[in-house]
Design an enzyme around this catalytic site. Structure first.
Site, short mmCIF file in Angstrom:
data_model
loop_
_atom_site.label_atom_id
_atom_site.label_comp_id
_atom_site.label_asym_id
_atom_site.label_seq_id
_atom_site.Cartn_x
_atom_site.Cartn_y
_atom_site.Cartn_z
N ARG A 290 50.91 46.97 43.70
CA ARG A 290 51.27 46.17 44.70
C ARG A 290 52.66 45.69 43.80
O ARG A 290 52.84 44.96 43.44
CB ARG A 290 50.40 44.85 44.59
CG ARG A 290 48.88 45.45 45.13
CD ARG A 290 47.71 44.55 45.20
NE ARG A 290 46.27 44.30 45.65
CZ ARG A 290 46.30 45.30 44.27
NH1 ARG A 290 46.26 44.16 43.34
NH2 ARG A 290 44.53 45.39 44.61
N LYS B 229 45.65 40.86 42.23
CA LYS B 229 44.50 39.80 42.73
C LYS B 229 43.82 38.55 41.86
O LYS B 229 42.63 39.57 40.91
CB LYS B 229 42.79 40.57 43.98
CG LYS B 229 44.75 41.24 44.76
CD LYS B 229 43.70 41.51 46.24
CE LYS B 229 44.64 42.27 47.45
NZ LYS B 229 44.21 42.25 48.38
N HIS C 267 53.67 49.49 50.19
CA HIS C 267 52.62 49.56 49.60
C HIS C 267 52.16 51.44 50.09
O HIS C 267 51.29 51.66 50.32
CB HIS C 267 51.99 48.51 50.98
CG HIS C 267 50.32 48.44 50.53
ND1 HIS C 267 50.15 47.27 49.58
CD2 HIS C 267 49.28 48.78 51.56
CE1 HIS C 267 48.90 47.64 49.37
NE2 HIS C 267 48.42 48.15 50.21
N ARG D 61 52.39 51.96 47.17
CA ARG D 61 50.67 52.35 46.63
C ARG D 61 49.99 53.61 46.65
O ARG D 61 49.45 54.14 45.96
CB ARG D 61 50.38 50.70 46.46
CG ARG D 61 49.54 51.39 45.97
CD ARG D 61 48.80 49.10 46.24
NE ARG D 61 47.24 49.06 46.21
CZ ARG D 61 46.97 48.78 44.90
NH1 ARG D 61 47.74 48.76 43.77
NH2 ARG D 61 44.98 47.97 44.96
N HIS E 262 41.30 48.35 41.88
CA HIS E 262 39.80 47.46 43.25
C HIS E 262 38.83 47.21 42.37
O HIS E 262 38.97 48.33 41.26
CB HIS E 262 40.36 49.25 43.68
CG HIS E 262 40.74 49.93 44.52
ND1 HIS E 262 40.95 51.04 45.04
CD2 HIS E 262 42.06 49.06 45.31
CE1 HIS E 262 42.51 50.93 46.21
NE2 HIS E 262 42.84 49.44 46.43
N TYR F 140 40.64 57.17 49.87
CA TYR F 140 41.82 58.41 49.64
C TYR F 140 41.07 59.87 49.26
O TYR F 140 42.48 60.43 49.65
CB TYR F 140 42.78 57.73 48.06
CG TYR F 140 43.55 56.57 48.59
CD1 TYR F 140 44.86 56.49 49.24
CD2 TYR F 140 42.42 55.14 48.03
CE1 TYR F 140 45.37 55.32 49.73
CE2 TYR F 140 43.61 54.26 48.32
CZ TYR F 140 44.31 53.83 49.05
OH TYR F 140 46.01 53.27 49.51
#
Length: 308
Positions: free
Chosen positions: A157, A181, A250, A253, A276, A285
């Site tokens: 990110r 995150k 993004h 990414r 993730h 994806y």
């Protein structure tokens, strides 16, 4: 009007749960939106289930908010009232027995086309021929290209990349410690030898002009490069190269994940790379990578196998 202790809640999320800056800002915005609603409707404590349902209708019908925004605002509010109930059991959450279902359309990620990626990377050659008057601009753009390459191979990110400090990168620049995150740390590798060498030389230059605690990427004033500034650089680069729609961090990414899937990488490897928490987030994806599907079908060549 109910008393909403926005600041205390946001501070608790930051100090106790390690919530990131952008999420904290979204929480504060969500609670301000609800505060305006309660003021307009002259609501008072204790709030009821009907008040929450009315707020949902207000977001959907009056503000015409997108489903994802509605869901986030309600989740924030539910977390806030749960936090309040923990502090004061005499004030139960109005979300008790509330069941609201928000259908969010599943949007496919938009990776950057391979030809566009090649054009961006080839722009580095053009920068080496910059005129003396353009040297400062060229220097910034070279750092931008380095950051783009890192985004492509790591899937970071943009906030994870711009928050890096010199000490977060290994001496050979082959790996770095990234805080994602929820302030979760993970190790991210730089697999390309040529990129490693360029990244190592850049890190050595930064270390010579700053401490190990210094930000790795700086703006023109010598301060940490902000994500928004990098986005502006990408827009300038897009304009110069005639790329429409313009490049965004993004999308790099998305490209990193899609390229790995297309080259046959296991989905769990991609999950670990992107940081993730859930494999479900990464699975999209697999669905979007039609190139990988086409290649697999071409290799199989079922008709030829039947007639041989």
């Amino acid at each position: 009007m109910p008393h909403l202790d926005h600041t205390a809640f946001v501070n608790a999320c930051r100090d106790e749960r390690g919530v990131g800056h952008h999420t904290l800002r979204a929480y504060a915005q969500d609670l301000r939106t609800f505060a305006r609603f309660t003021k307009e409707r002259h609501l008072t404590d204790p709030l009821s289930k009907d008040d929450i349902l009315a707020y949902h209708r207000h977001l959907r019908d009056d503000l015409e908010a997108k489903p994802a925004t509605i869901e986030r605002r309600l989740v924030t509010l539910k977390s806030y009232f749960a936090w309040c109930a923990d502090r004061n059991s005499a004030l139960p959450s109005p979300f008790v027995d509330v069941r609201i279902s928000v259908r969010i359309p599943r949007r496919l990620p938009r990776p950057i086309e391979r030809d566009t990626l090649k054009a961006v990377l080839h722009a580095e050659t053009e920068l080496t021929r910059a005129q003396p008057s353009d040297q400062a601009f060229a220097a910034d753009q070279k750092v931008t290209i380095l950051m783009i390459k890192l985004l492509i191979v790591t899937g970071l990110r943009i906030s994870e990349l711009t928050n890096l400090k010199i000490r977060d990168v290994s001496t050979d620049a082959a790996q770095m410690i990234v805080r994602g995150k929820g302030n979760r740390e993970r190790i991210v590798f730089v697999p390309n030898a040529e990129l490693q060498d360029a990244f190592r030389r850049y890190c050595m230059f930064c270390a010579e002009h700053g401490s190990l605690k210094s930000p790795l990427f700086l703006n023109a004033l010598g301060r940490r490069l902000r994500s928004q500034t990098f986005r502006k650089r990408l827009r300038m680069l897009s304009h110069r190269l005639g790329i429409v729609p313009h490049l965004t961090p993004h999308r790099f990414r998305h490209s990193a994940a899609t390229l790995l899937i297309e080259e046959g990488s296991d989905i769990r490897i991609v999950q670990a790379l992107l940081g993730h928490a859930s494999l479900r987030t990464t699975e999209i994806y697999v669905r979007v990578s039609n190139t990988a599907l086409r290649r697999a079908l071409e290799r199989a060549n079922v008709l030829n196998a039947l007639v041989e």
